[in-house]
Design an enzyme around this catalytic site. Structure first.
Site, short mmCIF file in Angstrom:
data_model
loop_
_atom_site.label_atom_id
_atom_site.label_comp_id
_atom_site.label_asym_id
_atom_site.label_seq_id
_atom_site.Cartn_x
_atom_site.Cartn_y
_atom_site.Cartn_z
N GLY A 159 0.85 -1.19 0.00
CA GLY A 159 0.00 0.00 0.00
C GLY A 159 0.88 1.23 0.00
CD GLN A 188 3.31 5.83 2.89
OE1 GLN A 188 2.37 5.26 2.33
NE2 GLN A 188 4.28 5.19 3.51
CB CYS A 228 4.86 2.35 7.79
SG CYS A 228 4.39 3.81 6.86
CG LEU A 229 6.64 1.14 1.86
CD1 LEU A 229 6.06 1.44 0.48
CD2 LEU A 229 7.79 0.14 1.74
CG HIS A 273 -0.88 1.06 7.27
ND1 HIS A 273 0.00 0.63 8.24
CD2 HIS A 273 -0.18 1.91 6.48
CE1 HIS A 273 1.18 1.22 8.05
NE2 HIS A 273 1.10 2.00 6.98
CD GLU A 274 -1.17 2.38 2.67
OE1 GLU A 274 -0.76 3.54 2.52
OE2 GLU A 274 -0.43 1.45 3.08
CG HIS A 324 -0.01 6.69 5.45
ND1 HIS A 324 1.08 7.22 6.10
CD2 HIS A 324 0.27 5.38 5.27
CE1 HIS A 324 1.98 6.26 6.32
NE2 HIS A 324 1.51 5.12 5.83
NI NI Z 1 2.42 3.22 5.89
#
Ligand code: NI
Length: 184
Positions: free
Chosen positions: A45, A50, A96-97, A138-139, A142
């Site tokens: 995701g 991000q 998370c990236l 989760h997304e 963000h």
């Molecule tokens: Ni994330």
């Protein structure tokens, strides 16, 4: 084009995303770039903040996960609104990236209903459960300016302080393009 992923500490990760319109500049190109960036970093995701944009857009591709429902779960969410979440919360280790190397158990409700536009600006209202719901939650966080580490206990978060500080300074292993808010 692979875009740099903004690291923990970047102010854009704390902004509530704004809705976008069909004429948002180079939207299709942005979506394509986000998919390319997500695949390059082996994520499932990726949300617009991000990649530095405080807008309500995220993409998911849970197809690497076996037994995910719906099968091959891959979707673009524009201007989404979670309408309802329900069920007994369950824990799962998330990463998370934007916060490489950190993984923590996060408790989330197992089912949700969400209204959103797809990449063609067609409106949908769908229910998701299990891992698909978790990826969406989760997304979605963000684009609300939330990160999964906000959902762990203050004690655990406190223990991560040093690591998080290092991440914001770029002192962390990562094998994809990143952008750090603080210079080394
Ligand atoms: Ni994330």
């Amino acid at each position: 084009m692979i875009l740099p992923i903004y690291a923990y500490g970047s102010p854009v990760l704390r902004k509530k995303g704004a809705d976008i319109t069909r004429d948002y500049p180079n939207l299709q190109e942005l979506i394509n770039n986000m998919y390319e960036t997500m695949y390059d970093s082996h994520g499932i995701g990726l949300a617009a903040p991000q990649v530095g944009l405080p807008i309500r857009l995220f993409i998911v591709d849970g197809s690497p996960i076996e037994d995910i429902e719906p099968a091959g779960f891959k979707q673009t969410f524009i201007n989404p609104q979670i309408i309802e979440e329900w069920g007994e919360p369950w824990k799962y280790e998330e990463g998370c990236l934007s916060i490489p190397t950190i993984r923590e158990n996060v408790s989330r409700k197992p089912e949700l209903k969400i209204r959103y536009l797809d990449e063609h600006f067609q409106e949908h209202e769908k229910s998701f459960k299990g891992m698909a719901a978790r990826i969406i939650q989760h997304e979605y966080d963000h684009i609300e300016g939330r990160l999964f580490i906000d959902l762990i206990s203050p004690l655990k978060r406190n223990l991560l302080k040093g690591k998080l500080n290092n991440i914001s300074m770029g002192k962390v292993d990562h094998d994809y393009k990143m952008r750090f808010p603080v210079k080394k």
